[in-house]
Design a protein around this motif. Structure first.
Motif, PDB file in Angstrom:
ATOM      1  N   ALA A 122       1.127  -1.217  -0.329  1.00 14.86           N
ATOM      2  CA  ALA A 122       0.411  -0.015   0.343  1.00 14.86           C
ATOM      3  C   ALA A 122       0.728   1.229   0.131  1.00 14.86           C
ATOM      4  O   ALA A 122       0.213   2.057  -0.540  1.00 14.86           O
ATOM      5  CB  ALA A 122      -0.952   0.368   1.308  1.00 14.86           C
ATOM      6  N   LEU A 123       2.353   1.262   0.255  1.00 17.34           N
ATOM      7  CA  LEU A 123       3.036   2.111   0.452  1.00 17.34           C
ATOM      8  C   LEU A 123       3.448   2.328  -0.586  1.00 17.34           C
ATOM      9  O   LEU A 123       3.608   3.566  -0.965  1.00 17.34           O
ATOM     10  CB  LEU A 123       4.096   1.865   1.765  1.00 17.34           C
ATOM     11  CG  LEU A 123       5.208   2.731   1.471  1.00 17.34           C
ATOM     12  CD1 LEU A 123       4.553   4.482   2.097  1.00 17.34           C
ATOM     13  CD2 LEU A 123       6.330   2.407   2.848  1.00 17.34           C
ATOM     14  N   SER A 124       3.484   1.276  -1.345  1.00 14.78           N
ATOM     15  CA  SER A 124       4.366   1.962  -3.198  1.00 14.78           C
ATOM     16  C   SER A 124       2.893   2.451  -3.466  1.00 14.78           C
ATOM     17  O   SER A 124       3.517   2.990  -4.791  1.00 14.78           O
ATOM     18  CB  SER A 124       4.626   0.692  -3.253  1.00 14.78           C
ATOM     19  OG  SER A 124       4.825   0.237  -4.673  1.00 14.78           O
ATOM     20  N   MET A 125       1.396   2.296  -3.561  1.00  9.94           N
ATOM     21  CA  MET A 125       1.082   2.524  -4.802  1.00  9.94           C
ATOM     22  C   MET A 125       0.967   3.905  -4.152  1.00  9.94           C
ATOM     23  O   MET A 125       0.123   5.135  -4.961  1.00  9.94           O
ATOM     24  CB  MET A 125      -0.807   2.217  -3.853  1.00  9.94           C
ATOM     25  CG  MET A 125      -0.890   0.671  -4.401  1.00  9.94           C
ATOM     26  SD  MET A 125       0.039   0.951  -5.990  1.00  9.94           S
ATOM     27  CE  MET A 125      -1.564   1.643  -7.205  1.00  9.94           C
TER      28      MET A 125
ATOM     29  N   GLY B  95      -4.164  16.012  12.583  1.00 13.15           N
ATOM     30  CA  GLY B  95      -4.777  15.546  11.583  1.00 13.15           C
ATOM     31  C   GLY B  95      -3.743  14.409  11.123  1.00 13.15           C
ATOM     32  O   GLY B  95      -3.256  13.595  10.385  1.00 13.15           O
ATOM     33  N   CYS B  96      -2.441  14.602  11.399  1.00 16.24           N
ATOM     34  CA  CYS B  96      -1.043  13.879  10.985  1.00 16.24           C
ATOM     35  C   CYS B  96      -0.724  12.310  11.978  1.00 16.24           C
ATOM     36  O   CYS B  96      -0.459  12.788  13.039  1.00 16.24           O
ATOM     37  CB  CYS B  96       0.327  14.684  10.899  1.00 16.24           C
ATOM     38  SG  CYS B  96       1.258  14.402  10.475  1.00 16.24           S
TER      39      CYS B  96
ATOM     40  N   GLN C 222      -6.583   8.812  -1.158  1.00 18.55           N
ATOM     41  CA  GLN C 222      -7.003   8.253  -0.236  1.00 18.55           C
ATOM     42  C   GLN C 222      -6.179   6.846  -1.051  1.00 18.55           C
ATOM     43  O   GLN C 222      -6.869   6.083   0.155  1.00 18.55           O
ATOM     44  CB  GLN C 222      -8.046   7.336  -2.296  1.00 18.55           C
ATOM     45  CG  GLN C 222      -8.542   6.064  -1.960  1.00 18.55           C
ATOM     46  CD  GLN C 222      -9.243   6.441  -0.900  1.00 18.55           C
ATOM     47  OE1 GLN C 222     -10.156   6.868  -0.688  1.00 18.55           O
ATOM     48  NE2 GLN C 222      -9.400   4.996   0.261  1.00 18.55           N
ATOM     49  N   ALA C 223      -5.461   6.855  -1.622  1.00 16.95           N
ATOM     50  CA  ALA C 223      -3.943   5.996  -1.237  1.00 16.95           C
ATOM     51  C   ALA C 223      -3.271   6.096  -0.187  1.00 16.95           C
ATOM     52  O   ALA C 223      -2.771   5.013   0.770  1.00 16.95           O
ATOM     53  CB  ALA C 223      -2.470   6.402  -2.062  1.00 16.95           C
ATOM     54  N   SER C 224      -2.745   6.912   0.670  1.00 17.78           N
ATOM     55  CA  SER C 224      -2.690   7.393   1.972  1.00 17.78           C
ATOM     56  C   SER C 224      -3.853   6.928   2.920  1.00 17.78           C
ATOM     57  O   SER C 224      -3.310   6.294   3.365  1.00 17.78           O
ATOM     58  CB  SER C 224      -2.203   8.851   1.926  1.00 17.78           C
ATOM     59  OG  SER C 224      -0.807   9.139   0.880  1.00 17.78           O
ATOM     60  N   GLU C 225      -4.450   7.115   2.495  1.00 18.92           N
ATOM     61  CA  GLU C 225      -5.571   6.508   3.375  1.00 18.92           C
ATOM     62  C   GLU C 225      -5.640   5.048   3.408  1.00 18.92           C
ATOM     63  O   GLU C 225      -5.336   4.222   4.559  1.00 18.92           O
ATOM     64  CB  GLU C 225      -7.314   7.489   3.861  1.00 18.92           C
ATOM     65  CG  GLU C 225      -7.410   8.453   3.454  1.00 18.92           C
ATOM     66  CD  GLU C 225      -8.553   8.638   3.047  1.00 18.92           C
ATOM     67  OE1 GLU C 225      -9.639   7.677   2.582  1.00 18.92           O
ATOM     68  OE2 GLU C 225      -8.934  10.143   2.616  1.00 18.92           O
TER      69      GLU C 225
ATOM     70  N   PHE D 143      -3.174   3.259   3.028  1.00 12.23           N
ATOM     71  CA  PHE D 143      -1.265   2.921   3.540  1.00 12.23           C
ATOM     72  C   PHE D 143      -2.082   2.833   5.013  1.00 12.23           C
ATOM     73  O   PHE D 143      -1.628   1.785   5.747  1.00 12.23           O
ATOM     74  CB  PHE D 143      -0.651   3.268   3.033  1.00 12.23           C
ATOM     75  CG  PHE D 143       0.920   3.064   4.131  1.00 12.23           C
ATOM     76  CD1 PHE D 143       0.861   2.094   3.959  1.00 12.23           C
ATOM     77  CD2 PHE D 143       1.668   4.674   5.067  1.00 12.23           C
ATOM     78  CE1 PHE D 143       2.736   2.205   5.247  1.00 12.23           C
ATOM     79  CE2 PHE D 143       1.807   3.695   4.901  1.00 12.23           C
ATOM     80  CZ  PHE D 143       2.917   3.201   5.314  1.00 12.23           C
ATOM     81  N   LEU D 144      -2.762   3.808   5.548  1.00 11.02           N
ATOM     82  CA  LEU D 144      -2.637   3.968   6.779  1.00 11.02           C
ATOM     83  C   LEU D 144      -3.685   3.162   8.260  1.00 11.02           C
ATOM     84  O   LEU D 144      -3.488   2.901   8.596  1.00 11.02           O
ATOM     85  CB  LEU D 144      -3.382   6.036   7.380  1.00 11.02           C
ATOM     86  CG  LEU D 144      -2.049   6.882   6.972  1.00 11.02           C
ATOM     87  CD1 LEU D 144      -2.546   7.810   6.938  1.00 11.02           C
ATOM     88  CD2 LEU D 144      -0.585   7.149   7.950  1.00 11.02           C
ATOM     89  N   ALA D 145      -4.507   2.880   6.751  1.00 11.68           N
ATOM     90  CA  ALA D 145      -5.473   1.704   7.511  1.00 11.68           C
ATOM     91  C   ALA D 145      -4.460   0.281   7.760  1.00 11.68           C
ATOM     92  O   ALA D 145      -4.462  -0.070   8.843  1.00 11.68           O
ATOM     93  CB  ALA D 145      -6.611   1.792   6.734  1.00 11.68           C
ATOM     94  N   ARG D 146      -3.898   0.247   6.597  1.00  9.72           N
ATOM     95  CA  ARG D 146      -3.721  -1.457   6.770  1.00  9.72           C
ATOM     96  C   ARG D 146      -2.124  -0.919   8.113  1.00  9.72           C
ATOM     97  O   ARG D 146      -2.154  -2.039   8.883  1.00  9.72           O
ATOM     98  CB  ARG D 146      -2.615  -1.298   6.016  1.00  9.72           C
ATOM     99  CG  ARG D 146      -3.032  -1.318   4.124  1.00  9.72           C
ATOM    100  CD  ARG D 146      -3.652  -3.156   4.048  1.00  9.72           C
ATOM    101  NE  ARG D 146      -5.234  -3.007   5.060  1.00  9.72           N
ATOM    102  CZ  ARG D 146      -5.995  -2.014   4.446  1.00  9.72           C
ATOM    103  NH1 ARG D 146      -6.153  -1.152   3.244  1.00  9.72           N
ATOM    104  NH2 ARG D 146      -7.328  -1.896   5.764  1.00  9.72           N
ATOM    105  N   VAL D 147      -1.532   0.113   7.990  1.00 10.15           N
ATOM    106  CA  VAL D 147      -0.641   0.342   9.395  1.00 10.15           C
ATOM    107  C   VAL D 147      -1.546  -0.314  10.702  1.00 10.15           C
ATOM    108  O   VAL D 147      -0.847  -0.606  11.276  1.00 10.15           O
ATOM    109  CB  VAL D 147       0.403   2.030   8.713  1.00 10.15           C
ATOM    110  CG1 VAL D 147       0.488   2.331  10.408  1.00 10.15           C
ATOM    111  CG2 VAL D 147       1.097   1.598   7.935  1.00 10.15           C
ATOM    112  N   ARG D 148      -2.548   0.870  11.192  1.00 14.68           N
ATOM    113  CA  ARG D 148      -2.711   0.754  11.653  1.00 14.68           C
ATOM    114  C   ARG D 148      -3.244  -0.227  12.441  1.00 14.68           C
ATOM    115  O   ARG D 148      -3.841  -0.918  13.819  1.00 14.68           O
ATOM    116  CB  ARG D 148      -4.766   1.402  12.061  1.00 14.68           C
ATOM    117  CG  ARG D 148      -4.340   2.935  12.018  1.00 14.68           C
ATOM    118  CD  ARG D 148      -2.957   3.615  12.876  1.00 14.68           C
ATOM    119  NE  ARG D 148      -2.195   4.519  12.280  1.00 14.68           N
ATOM    120  CZ  ARG D 148      -0.970   4.955  13.116  1.00 14.68           C
ATOM    121  NH1 ARG D 148      -0.382   4.470  13.337  1.00 14.68           N
ATOM    122  NH2 ARG D 148      -0.793   5.721  12.479  1.00 14.68           N
ATOM    123  N   ASP D 149      -3.948  -1.572  11.026  1.00 17.69           N
ATOM    124  CA  ASP D 149      -4.149  -2.395  11.519  1.00 17.69           C
ATOM    125  C   ASP D 149      -3.261  -3.652  12.167  1.00 17.69           C
ATOM    126  O   ASP D 149      -3.347  -4.557  13.225  1.00 17.69           O
ATOM    127  CB  ASP D 149      -5.326  -3.355  10.085  1.00 17.69           C
ATOM    128  CG  ASP D 149      -6.160  -3.194  10.009  1.00 17.69           C
ATOM    129  OD1 ASP D 149      -6.848  -2.455  10.046  1.00 17.69           O
ATOM    130  OD2 ASP D 149      -6.248  -3.194   8.578  1.00 17.69           O
TER     131      ASP D 149
END
Length: 211
Positions: free
Chosen positions: A97-100, A153-154, A183-186, A188-194
């Motif tokens: 997701a970060l790559s995206m 928000g960061c 959207q791509a950042s959102e 990635f951040l969702a995957r990070v929080r998981d």
């Protein structure tokens, strides 16, 4: 996300608590009867749901006859290290997701460019390599704090070392990066929080330990 008409809550097979599916991991059986994680919750067949925590998945592995055997109503195989495999898959998903984010034009790398982005752009998150020097991390945090709308928000990410960031982004010596809103950042951040939830990691605790 649950498929159409799918329940939005399930019961954890270990704790017996009913939770949102976003807080659980679905497991299925492969054709050989091996228990495998279905992180996207799309694989066919009966599913067994377990709280998205390394500790709870480890309990499920140790008590596999009661948890998975009863859930699937059949004999099952569980290779040792189930929690570690789930962790590796979640980490891989986050790095993909970060790559995206880079391909979507929502990522800025390099200390000076990140500093500039914090001062003028809509930054959704800051990524620091886990092996980054603390001085640089603190200075960028101070810049973010200087703009309340950014700081509020960061989100901050410190799960990956510089080698992992280099590989994911196809660049060398990635230590600091800024995620621009999108959207791509959102995603990635969702995957990070998981991943953080699974590991029981808190960036707030990390910041306290470095204070």
């Amino acid at each position: 996300m649950p498929r159409k008409n799918e329940p939005t809550e399930r019961q954890c097979a270990v704790t017996r608590e009913v939770q949102p599916v976003s807080s659980l991991i679905r497991f299925v059986l492969d054709p050989e009867g091996q228990v495998v994680p279905d992180l996207k919750r799309v694989l066919p067949g009966r599913g067994v749901w377990v709280t998205a925590s390394s500790d709870v998945v480890s309990v499920a592995e140790k008590d596999r006859k009661k948890v998975f055997g009863r859930g699937f109503k059949t004999e099952v195989n569980v290779e040792p290290g189930l929690a570690e495999r789930v962790d590796a898959l979640m980490e891989k998903n986050a790095l993909q997701a970060l790559s995206m984010t880079r391909k979507a034009g929502e990522l800025i790398t390099g200390y000076s460019k990140v500093d500039a982005a914090l001062r003028q752009d809509n930054v959704a998150g800051l990524i620091h390599a886990s092996d980054a020097a603390e001085d640089g991390v603190r200075k960028l945090a101070a810049v973010a704090a200087g703009r309340n709308e950014v700081a509020n928000g960061c989100q901050f990410v410190r799960l990956f070392n510089s080698d992992q960031l280099d590989l994911a982004l196809g660049r060398s010596n990635v230590i600091h990066a800024a995620l621009l809103a999108g959207q791509a950042s959102e995603n990635f951040l969702a995957r990070v929080r998981d991943l953080e939830q699974f590991r029981g990691y808190s960036v707030a605790d990390d910041e306290k330990s470095n204070a």
